[in-house]
Design a protein around this motif. Structure first.
Motif, PDB file in Angstrom:
ATOM      1  N   THR A 333       0.828  -1.208   0.000  1.00 26.27           N
ATOM      2  CA  THR A 333       0.000   0.000   0.000  1.00 26.27           C
ATOM      3  C   THR A 333       0.860   1.254   0.000  1.00 26.27           C
ATOM      4  O   THR A 333       0.597   2.211  -0.736  1.00 26.27           O
ATOM      5  N   ILE A 334       1.923   1.246   0.813  1.00 23.06           N
ATOM      6  CA  ILE A 334       2.848   2.390   0.838  1.00 23.06           C
ATOM      7  C   ILE A 334       3.501   2.572  -0.523  1.00 23.06           C
ATOM      8  O   ILE A 334       3.611   3.694  -1.038  1.00 23.06           O
ATOM      9  N   GLY A 335       3.913   1.456  -1.136  1.00 20.64           N
ATOM     10  CA  GLY A 335       4.512   1.525  -2.466  1.00 20.64           C
ATOM     11  C   GLY A 335       3.540   2.055  -3.502  1.00 20.64           C
ATOM     12  O   GLY A 335       3.920   2.816  -4.400  1.00 20.64           O
ATOM     13  N   THR A 336       2.276   1.664  -3.382  1.00 20.09           N
ATOM     14  CA  THR A 336       1.268   2.128  -4.337  1.00 20.09           C
ATOM     15  C   THR A 336       1.038   3.630  -4.199  1.00 20.09           C
ATOM     16  O   THR A 336       0.892   4.344  -5.198  1.00 20.09           O
ATOM     17  N   ILE A 337       1.004   4.131  -2.961  1.00 15.30           N
ATOM     18  CA  ILE A 337       0.832   5.571  -2.745  1.00 15.30           C
ATOM     19  C   ILE A 337       2.003   6.344  -3.339  1.00 15.30           C
ATOM     20  O   ILE A 337       1.821   7.386  -3.992  1.00 15.30           O
ATOM     21  N   ILE A 338       3.208   5.834  -3.138  1.00 17.80           N
ATOM     22  CA  ILE A 338       4.384   6.478  -3.726  1.00 17.80           C
ATOM     23  C   ILE A 338       4.275   6.487  -5.244  1.00 17.80           C
ATOM     24  O   ILE A 338       4.547   7.502  -5.902  1.00 17.80           O
ATOM     25  N   GLY A 339       3.851   5.353  -5.799  1.00 21.03           N
ATOM     26  CA  GLY A 339       3.686   5.278  -7.256  1.00 21.03           C
ATOM     27  C   GLY A 339       2.658   6.258  -7.767  1.00 21.03           C
ATOM     28  O   GLY A 339       2.843   6.889  -8.814  1.00 21.03           O
ATOM     29  N   MET A 340       1.554   6.427  -7.048  1.00 20.02           N
ATOM     30  CA  MET A 340       0.490   7.340  -7.460  1.00 20.02           C
ATOM     31  C   MET A 340       0.985   8.784  -7.486  1.00 20.02           C
ATOM     32  O   MET A 340       0.579   9.577  -8.336  1.00 20.02           O
ATOM     33  N   LEU A 341       1.897   9.126  -6.563  1.00 21.96           N
ATOM     34  CA  LEU A 341       2.399  10.492  -6.482  1.00 21.96           C
ATOM     35  C   LEU A 341       3.531  10.766  -7.468  1.00 21.96           C
ATOM     36  O   LEU A 341       3.747  11.917  -7.864  1.00 21.96           O
ATOM     37  N   VAL A 342       4.230   9.713  -7.873  1.00 18.32           N
ATOM     38  CA  VAL A 342       5.459   9.905  -8.645  1.00 18.32           C
ATOM     39  C   VAL A 342       5.300   9.635 -10.132  1.00 18.32           C
ATOM     40  O   VAL A 342       5.865  10.350 -10.963  1.00 18.32           O
ATOM     41  N   VAL A 343       4.503   8.612 -10.518  1.00 15.91           N
ATOM     42  CA  VAL A 343       4.514   8.142 -11.900  1.00 15.91           C
ATOM     43  C   VAL A 343       4.106   9.224 -12.897  1.00 15.91           C
ATOM     44  O   VAL A 343       4.666   9.326 -13.987  1.00 15.91           O
ATOM     45  N   ASN A 344       3.139  10.059 -12.553  1.00 10.02           N
ATOM     46  CA  ASN A 344       2.690  11.080 -13.503  1.00 10.02           C
ATOM     47  C   ASN A 344       3.649  12.258 -13.582  1.00 10.02           C
ATOM     48  O   ASN A 344       3.655  13.001 -14.554  1.00 10.02           O
ATOM     49  N   ARG A 345       4.460  12.424 -12.560  1.00 16.42           N
ATOM     50  CA  ARG A 345       5.391  13.542 -12.551  1.00 16.42           C
ATOM     51  C   ARG A 345       6.638  13.255 -13.368  1.00 16.42           C
ATOM     52  O   ARG A 345       7.146  14.124 -14.080  1.00 16.42           O
ATOM     53  N   PHE A 346       7.150  12.044 -13.271  1.00 14.41           N
ATOM     54  CA  PHE A 346       8.409  11.705 -13.932  1.00 14.41           C
ATOM     55  C   PHE A 346       8.227  10.877 -15.204  1.00 14.41           C
ATOM     56  O   PHE A 346       9.194  10.617 -15.907  1.00 14.41           O
ATOM     57  N   GLY A 347       7.018  10.442 -15.493  1.00 15.81           N
ATOM     58  CA  GLY A 347       6.806   9.665 -16.701  1.00 15.81           C
ATOM     59  C   GLY A 347       6.853   8.175 -16.452  1.00 15.81           C
ATOM     60  O   GLY A 347       7.352   7.705 -15.423  1.00 15.81           O
ATOM     61  N   ARG A 348       6.326   7.422 -17.427  1.00 13.76           N
ATOM     62  CA  ARG A 348       6.235   5.964 -17.267  1.00 13.76           C
ATOM     63  C   ARG A 348       7.608   5.302 -17.326  1.00 13.76           C
ATOM     64  O   ARG A 348       7.953   4.465 -16.494  1.00 13.76           O
ATOM     65  N   ARG A 349       8.380   5.651 -18.358  1.00 11.67           N
ATOM     66  CA  ARG A 349       9.646   4.956 -18.574  1.00 11.67           C
ATOM     67  C   ARG A 349      10.654   5.178 -17.444  1.00 11.67           C
ATOM     68  O   ARG A 349      11.232   4.199 -16.929  1.00 11.67           O
ATOM     69  N   PRO A 350      10.910   6.420 -16.979  1.00  4.53           N
ATOM     70  CA  PRO A 350      11.844   6.591 -15.861  1.00  4.53           C
ATOM     71  C   PRO A 350      11.385   5.905 -14.576  1.00  4.53           C
ATOM     72  O   PRO A 350      12.201   5.328 -13.854  1.00  4.53           O
ATOM     73  N   PHE A 351      10.070   5.958 -14.321  1.00  3.25           N
ATOM     74  CA  PHE A 351       9.540   5.323 -13.108  1.00  3.25           C
ATOM     75  C   PHE A 351       9.715   3.816 -13.166  1.00  3.25           C
ATOM     76  O   PHE A 351      10.146   3.184 -12.196  1.00  3.25           O
ATOM     77  N   LEU A 352       9.385   3.216 -14.313  1.00  6.95           N
ATOM     78  CA  LEU A 352       9.517   1.762 -14.474  1.00  6.95           C
ATOM     79  C   LEU A 352      10.972   1.344 -14.366  1.00  6.95           C
ATOM     80  O   LEU A 352      11.292   0.342 -13.714  1.00  6.95           O
ATOM     81  N   ARG A 353      11.864   2.102 -14.990  1.00  8.40           N
ATOM     82  CA  ARG A 353      13.289   1.778 -14.947  1.00  8.40           C
ATOM     83  C   ARG A 353      13.806   1.820 -13.507  1.00  8.40           C
ATOM     84  O   ARG A 353      14.566   0.942 -13.077  1.00  8.40           O
ATOM     85  N   THR A 354      13.379   2.830 -12.758  1.00 12.17           N
ATOM     86  CA  THR A 354      13.853   2.985 -11.378  1.00 12.17           C
ATOM     87  C   THR A 354      13.347   1.868 -10.480  1.00 12.17           C
ATOM     88  O   THR A 354      14.108   1.288  -9.690  1.00 12.17           O
ATOM     89  N   THR A 355      12.059   1.537 -10.581  1.00 12.53           N
ATOM     90  CA  THR A 355      11.502   0.493  -9.710  1.00 12.53           C
ATOM     91  C   THR A 355      12.080  -0.885 -10.041  1.00 12.53           C
ATOM     92  O   THR A 355      12.343  -1.683  -9.132  1.00 12.53           O
ATOM     93  N   MET A 356      12.296  -1.161 -11.322  1.00  8.57           N
ATOM     94  CA  MET A 356      12.908  -2.437 -11.694  1.00  8.57           C
ATOM     95  C   MET A 356      14.336  -2.523 -11.160  1.00  8.57           C
ATOM     96  O   MET A 356      14.762  -3.568 -10.647  1.00  8.57           O
ATOM     97  N   PHE A 357      15.063  -1.418 -11.272  1.00 10.73           N
ATOM     98  CA  PHE A 357      16.449  -1.402 -10.793  1.00 10.73           C
ATOM     99  C   PHE A 357      16.502  -1.603  -9.278  1.00 10.73           C
ATOM    100  O   PHE A 357      17.277  -2.423  -8.766  1.00 10.73           O
ATOM    101  N   LEU A 358      15.652  -0.874  -8.540  1.00 13.44           N
ATOM    102  CA  LEU A 358      15.665  -0.980  -7.082  1.00 13.44           C
ATOM    103  C   LEU A 358      15.219  -2.359  -6.607  1.00 13.44           C
ATOM    104  O   LEU A 358      15.780  -2.907  -5.644  1.00 13.44           O
ATOM    105  N   SER A 359      14.219  -2.937  -7.268  1.00 11.50           N
ATOM    106  CA  SER A 359      13.767  -4.270  -6.867  1.00 11.50           C
ATOM    107  C   SER A 359      14.882  -5.295  -7.020  1.00 11.50           C
ATOM    108  O   SER A 359      15.057  -6.178  -6.172  1.00 11.50           O
TER     109      SER A 359
END
Length: 505
Positions: A333-359
């Motif tokens: 749930t915490i991760g989803t809230i972070i995603g909701m606040l961040v994904v539209n600001r930085f775009g799909r591709r940078p957000f996806l790249r960052t989360t895949m890298f961190l995971s």
């Protein structure tokens, strides 16, 4: 000039109808998601001792007369069908059958959703989930249990695909990421609620019945919401699309006098595209769409394999299944809230790249922390952070997949991608059968490769949903022409001094 679908224009801003739509859809998603991970509480680890032998060790094999430990659960799949020792493989097989049902349902109902509409198929899937879930409780043989679990999974897979596409097609470009991410929060809260229901009902049949009956009421969504006007227009269902858009305008208390004219103008401009003849395999005629599909297929596979695989990996770290599930749901749930606040600001591709890298990084850190490390929760924390990042990646690739492909094959394409994801889910438990180091290394490296392949995807932030395969190519061409023209306009004129000397003659 590319003409936008009138639905894209009307849905540019969040309206009263959208708030109503999100509320109703969230409620149905919250309940239907119970059937994705209910296997955690249908067949949790059960301990026993062999009857008549006081010196017998716990969980010893072979054992013809087990005395089960009912301190945590009063009835499970194991105790109901006598599954112990050399029959334990049946539990993992039943789980694979359920995931196979998800795979088939996502594919079949994805295609049906493109043909018969998102809302109708979503409502039908809710009925299938409820009926199959109730039948699970009355099965008297293990094989009937597996069959009903297959149909339960198939309905769930279809609901995931058709429902998500319906939600995204009703959302405008500016708030689409926030809405789609918020809908995913239903899965997290549903997981926490699922643990609470299991805590109160320790009998697997009572538990299954409690999560199945309410889903039947979700079918009334067919009468509470409206069909996707974008799908109706792209299917050339003019009159139905006009009625839907007029109802939306009346609900929002705004004028709807120009709706008919705008839709007729749009459909007239689209008549030469013949978008209604588009089939899924047509995407392979276009290089960009082919590249996008195969990159997304790998990302879907990795997210399916790693998210569910890491969730099971975490389950082996803690003996308290209810508490562990609540903690996992809270982190998600915490991760989803972070995603909701961040994904539209930085775009799909940078957000996806960052989360895949961190995971991937967090999972590799788990390998570096010894099993005997004190405090022991450190390893669980890093694995939980990895799971949260995988889930955030799952959120954005669902949105990404919807935005990359045109309306008439959107559900079918998402269905095929979901199929690939389900294959990853089936493989995940097999990877967990390896040593902890090998499993964590596989999950981590796969995610890091996923972060690299995101460089091959285009950014879709702020772009309208495509209606045809040619539309994306045409927009790219116009953008290149516009860029060249802008560059030429900015270039300073050539002065007379810089002209060749023969020009003065």
């Amino acid at each position: 000039m590319v003409m936008l679908n009138p639905a894209e224009v009307y849905f540019k801003k969040l309206t009263r109808y959208h708030i109503y739509f999100i509320g109703v859809f969230f409620a149905t998603k919250f309940m239907s998601v119970w059937h994705t991970l209910n296997i955690i509480f249908l067949s949790p680890p059960m301990h026993y001792t062999c009857g008549g032998d006081e010196a017998a060790k716990e969980n010893a094999c072979p054992c013809d007369n087990p005395i089960w430990d009912y301190s945590m659960f009063t009835k499970t799949v194991q105790t109901k069908f006598g599954i112990i020792c050399d029959k334990m493989w049946l539990i993992s097989m039943s789980e694979s059958i359920s995931f196979f049902g998800l795979l088939v349902g996502a594919l079949v109902f994805g295609f049906l959703s493109d043909r018969y509409g998102r809302l109708l198929i979503y409502a039908i899937c809710q009925i299938i989930i409820s009926l199959a879930g109730c039948l699970v409780t009355v099965t008297h043989t293990f094989w009937l249990f597996c069959i009903t679990r297959f149909f339960e999974g198939a309905g769930n897979g279809g609901a995931i695909v058709s429902g998500y596409v319906l939600c995204v097609e009703f959302s405008g470009t500016d708030y689409r990421p926030s809405v789609s991410t918020f809908i995913h929060m239903a899965s997290n809260l549903g997981l926490i609620c699922l643990a609470c229901i299991s805590y109160l009902l320790r009998d697997c049949d009572q538990f299954q019945l409690a999560i199945s009956v309410p889903v039947m009421f979700c079918a009334i969504i067919k009468f509470l919401l409206l069909e996707s006007p974008k799908w109706l227009m792209d299917k050339n269902k003019k009159e139905e699309a006009i009625k839907v858009m007029e109802k939306v305008c009346r609900f929002n208390k705004v004028p709807h006098d120009t709706v008919r004219a705008e839709i007729e103008t749009y459909l007239s401009s689209q008549s030469d595209n013949k978008s209604e003849d588009i089939k899924f395999h047509h995407i392979f005629k276009y290089r960009n769409h082919t590249k996008n599909f195969f990159v997304m297929a790998y990302l879907y596979f990795v997210c399916g394999m790693c998210y569910y695989g890491v969730s099971q990996f975490i389950g082996k770290m803690s003996p308290t299944v209810h508490l562990n599930t609540v903690i996992n749901g809270t982190l998600l749930t915490i991760g989803t809230i972070i995603g909701m606040l961040v994904v539209n600001r930085f775009g799909r591709r940078p957000f996806l790249r960052t989360t895949m890298f961190l995971s991937g990084v967090f999972m590799l850190i788990v390998i570096c922390v010894p099993v005997t490390f004190n405090p022991s929760w450190v390893r669980t924390m890093f694995a939980g952070l990895s799971s949260s990042c995988y889930y955030m990646s799952f959120i954005v690739i669902f949105l990404y997949g919807v935005e990359l492909f045109p309306t008439n094959i959107r559900s079918s394409t998402l269905g095929v991608l979901s199929l690939v994801s389900r294959i990853g889910q089936v493989i995940g438990p097999q990877i967990n059968a390896l040593s902890n180091t090998a499993a964590a290394c596989t999950f981590g490296i796969s995610a890091l490769i996923g972060a690299l392949v995101t460089f091959f995807l285009p950014e879709t932030k702020g772009k309208a949903l495509p209606s045809t395969l040619e539309e994306d190519t045409h927009v790219r061409f116009l953008n290149r022409v516009s860029a060249i023209s802008t560059a030429d306009d900015r270039q300073p004129p050539v002065s007379s001094q810089s002209k060749p000397s023969n020009s003065r003659n």
